[in-house]
Design a protein around this motif. Structure first.
Motif, PDB file in Angstrom:
ATOM      1  N   PRO A 122      57.417   0.590   4.269  1.00 23.12           N
ATOM      2  CA  PRO A 122      58.524  -0.391   4.983  1.00 23.12           C
ATOM      3  C   PRO A 122      58.372  -1.504   3.774  1.00 23.12           C
ATOM      4  O   PRO A 122      57.176  -1.948   3.657  1.00 23.12           O
ATOM      5  N   THR A 123      59.392  -1.262   3.170  1.00 26.36           N
ATOM      6  CA  THR A 123      59.638  -2.454   2.249  1.00 26.36           C
ATOM      7  C   THR A 123      60.773  -3.535   1.860  1.00 26.36           C
ATOM      8  O   THR A 123      60.649  -4.503   1.379  1.00 26.36           O
ATOM      9  N   ASP A 124      61.339  -3.280   3.811  1.00 28.92           N
ATOM     10  CA  ASP A 124      62.323  -4.442   4.014  1.00 28.92           C
ATOM     11  C   ASP A 124      62.178  -6.073   3.081  1.00 28.92           C
ATOM     12  O   ASP A 124      62.387  -6.596   3.013  1.00 28.92           O
ATOM     13  N   GLY A 125      61.119  -6.332   4.243  1.00 26.65           N
ATOM     14  CA  GLY A 125      61.058  -7.864   4.547  1.00 26.65           C
ATOM     15  C   GLY A 125      60.747  -8.024   2.284  1.00 26.65           C
ATOM     16  O   GLY A 125      60.097  -9.176   2.499  1.00 26.65           O
ATOM     17  N   LEU A 126      60.341  -7.287   1.287  1.00 25.63           N
ATOM     18  CA  LEU A 126      60.523  -7.508   0.116  1.00 25.63           C
ATOM     19  C   LEU A 126      61.436  -7.991  -0.454  1.00 25.63           C
ATOM     20  O   LEU A 126      61.726  -8.713  -1.447  1.00 25.63           O
ATOM     21  N   GLY A 127      62.983  -7.646   0.368  1.00 21.45           N
ATOM     22  CA  GLY A 127      63.889  -7.927   0.167  1.00 21.45           C
ATOM     23  C   GLY A 127      64.666  -7.257  -0.974  1.00 21.45           C
ATOM     24  O   GLY A 127      65.171  -7.735  -2.207  1.00 21.45           O
ATOM     25  N   ASP A 152      58.040 -12.762  -1.751  1.00 18.45           N
ATOM     26  CA  ASP A 152      56.672 -13.086  -0.590  1.00 18.45           C
ATOM     27  C   ASP A 152      55.893 -13.142  -0.250  1.00 18.45           C
ATOM     28  O   ASP A 152      55.552 -11.650  -0.226  1.00 18.45           O
ATOM     29  N   PRO A 153      54.553 -13.704  -0.246  1.00 14.89           N
ATOM     30  CA  PRO A 153      53.224 -13.573  -0.634  1.00 14.89           C
ATOM     31  C   PRO A 153      52.934 -12.579   0.693  1.00 14.89           C
ATOM     32  O   PRO A 153      51.499 -11.854   0.794  1.00 14.89           O
ATOM     33  N   ALA A 154      53.250 -13.248   2.117  1.00 13.46           N
ATOM     34  CA  ALA A 154      53.361 -12.436   3.311  1.00 13.46           C
ATOM     35  C   ALA A 154      53.418 -10.672   3.524  1.00 13.46           C
ATOM     36  O   ALA A 154      53.328  -9.677   4.275  1.00 13.46           O
ATOM     37  N   ALA A 155      55.195 -10.849   2.682  1.00 12.72           N
ATOM     38  CA  ALA A 155      55.570 -10.065   3.478  1.00 12.72           C
ATOM     39  C   ALA A 155      54.701  -8.594   1.738  1.00 12.72           C
ATOM     40  O   ALA A 155      54.491  -7.438   2.001  1.00 12.72           O
ATOM     41  N   TRP A 156      54.427  -9.133   0.653  1.00 13.38           N
ATOM     42  CA  TRP A 156      53.244  -7.700  -0.570  1.00 13.38           C
ATOM     43  C   TRP A 156      52.313  -8.419   0.803  1.00 13.38           C
ATOM     44  O   TRP A 156      51.781  -6.932   0.150  1.00 13.38           O
ATOM     45  N   ARG A 157      51.218  -8.671   1.327  1.00 12.57           N
ATOM     46  CA  ARG A 157      50.012  -8.423   1.494  1.00 12.57           C
ATOM     47  C   ARG A 157      50.493  -7.550   2.506  1.00 12.57           C
ATOM     48  O   ARG A 157      49.978  -6.810   3.158  1.00 12.57           O
TER      49      ARG A 157
END
Length: 199
Positions: A84-89, A121-126
């Motif tokens: 899932p990469t949705d949080g990376l935009g 976003d660092p949290a999304a990447w983590r």
């Protein structure tokens, strides 16, 4: 790699011609001729990929050779299971993410004007790395996570950054109008179809 060199590579791939036709490519360091499949160096100051002959590329197999100014771009490509990469935009479903030595991750998406970039976003990447531990092995500055979720695709790859630069050149060359037109998406699909794993 200069824009002209990128365009020659793409034209040869599209037409099926051998590397012997068309203008010859040269090493950007020593000007020696280079063959198809030659290596590339990343100029970390300009962010540009440079063509390198075999002799010059061997000089940069260790980072100490250039004190980090030129980095040899790796050759590996690894197709990843979808994560899932949705949080990376990911705009328009197409982007690549390059980790830097300082820990930041710079996101890029190809556009008609070139690669637009922002800091992920660092949290999304983590979260993405936690779901795909293979991403911990990305080499800073010269490898990327390449994501294609456009038009129902779910593809993620670890690729060298010169692959990403080739994709940017394809989008710049083929994009028409606001939505890309009818040429760009078949060429993007061709790009991903022709990616092959290299370990």
């Amino acid at each position: 790699m200069t824009t002209g060199a990128l365009e020659r590579v793409i034209r040869r791939a599209r037409s099926g011609r051998s590397g012997t036709s068309g203008p010859a490519e040269h090493c950007d360091l020593c000007r020696a001729p280079v063959a198809d499949g030659h290596r590339h160096l990343l100029d970390t100051e300009s962010g540009e990929a440079l063509c390198a002959c075999r002799a010059c590329s061997l000089l940069f197999t260790r980072d100490a050779a250039s004190e980090g100014h030129y980095r040899l771009i790796p050759e590996r490509r690894v197709r990843l299971d979808p994560v899932p990469t949705d949080g990376l935009g990911v705009p328009v479903g197409l982007a690549y993410f390059v980790p830097r030595a300082d820990g930041a991750v710079i996101a890029h998406y190809p556009s008609p004007a070139g690669a637009t970039q922002w800091e992920a976003d660092p949290a999304a990447w983590r979260d993405v790395v936690a779901a795909c531990p293979a991403l911990e092995s990305l080499t800073a500055d010269v490898e990327a996570l390449l994501v294609n979720t456009a038009r129902g695709r779910r593809e993620q790859w670890i690729v060298p950054v010169d692959d990403c630069f080739r994709l940017v050149a394809v989008v710049r060359r083929e994009w028409r109008g606001l939505s890309g037109g009818d040429r760009v998406w078949p060429e993007i699909e061709r790009f991903f179809t022709e990616l092959t794993e290299r370990r």
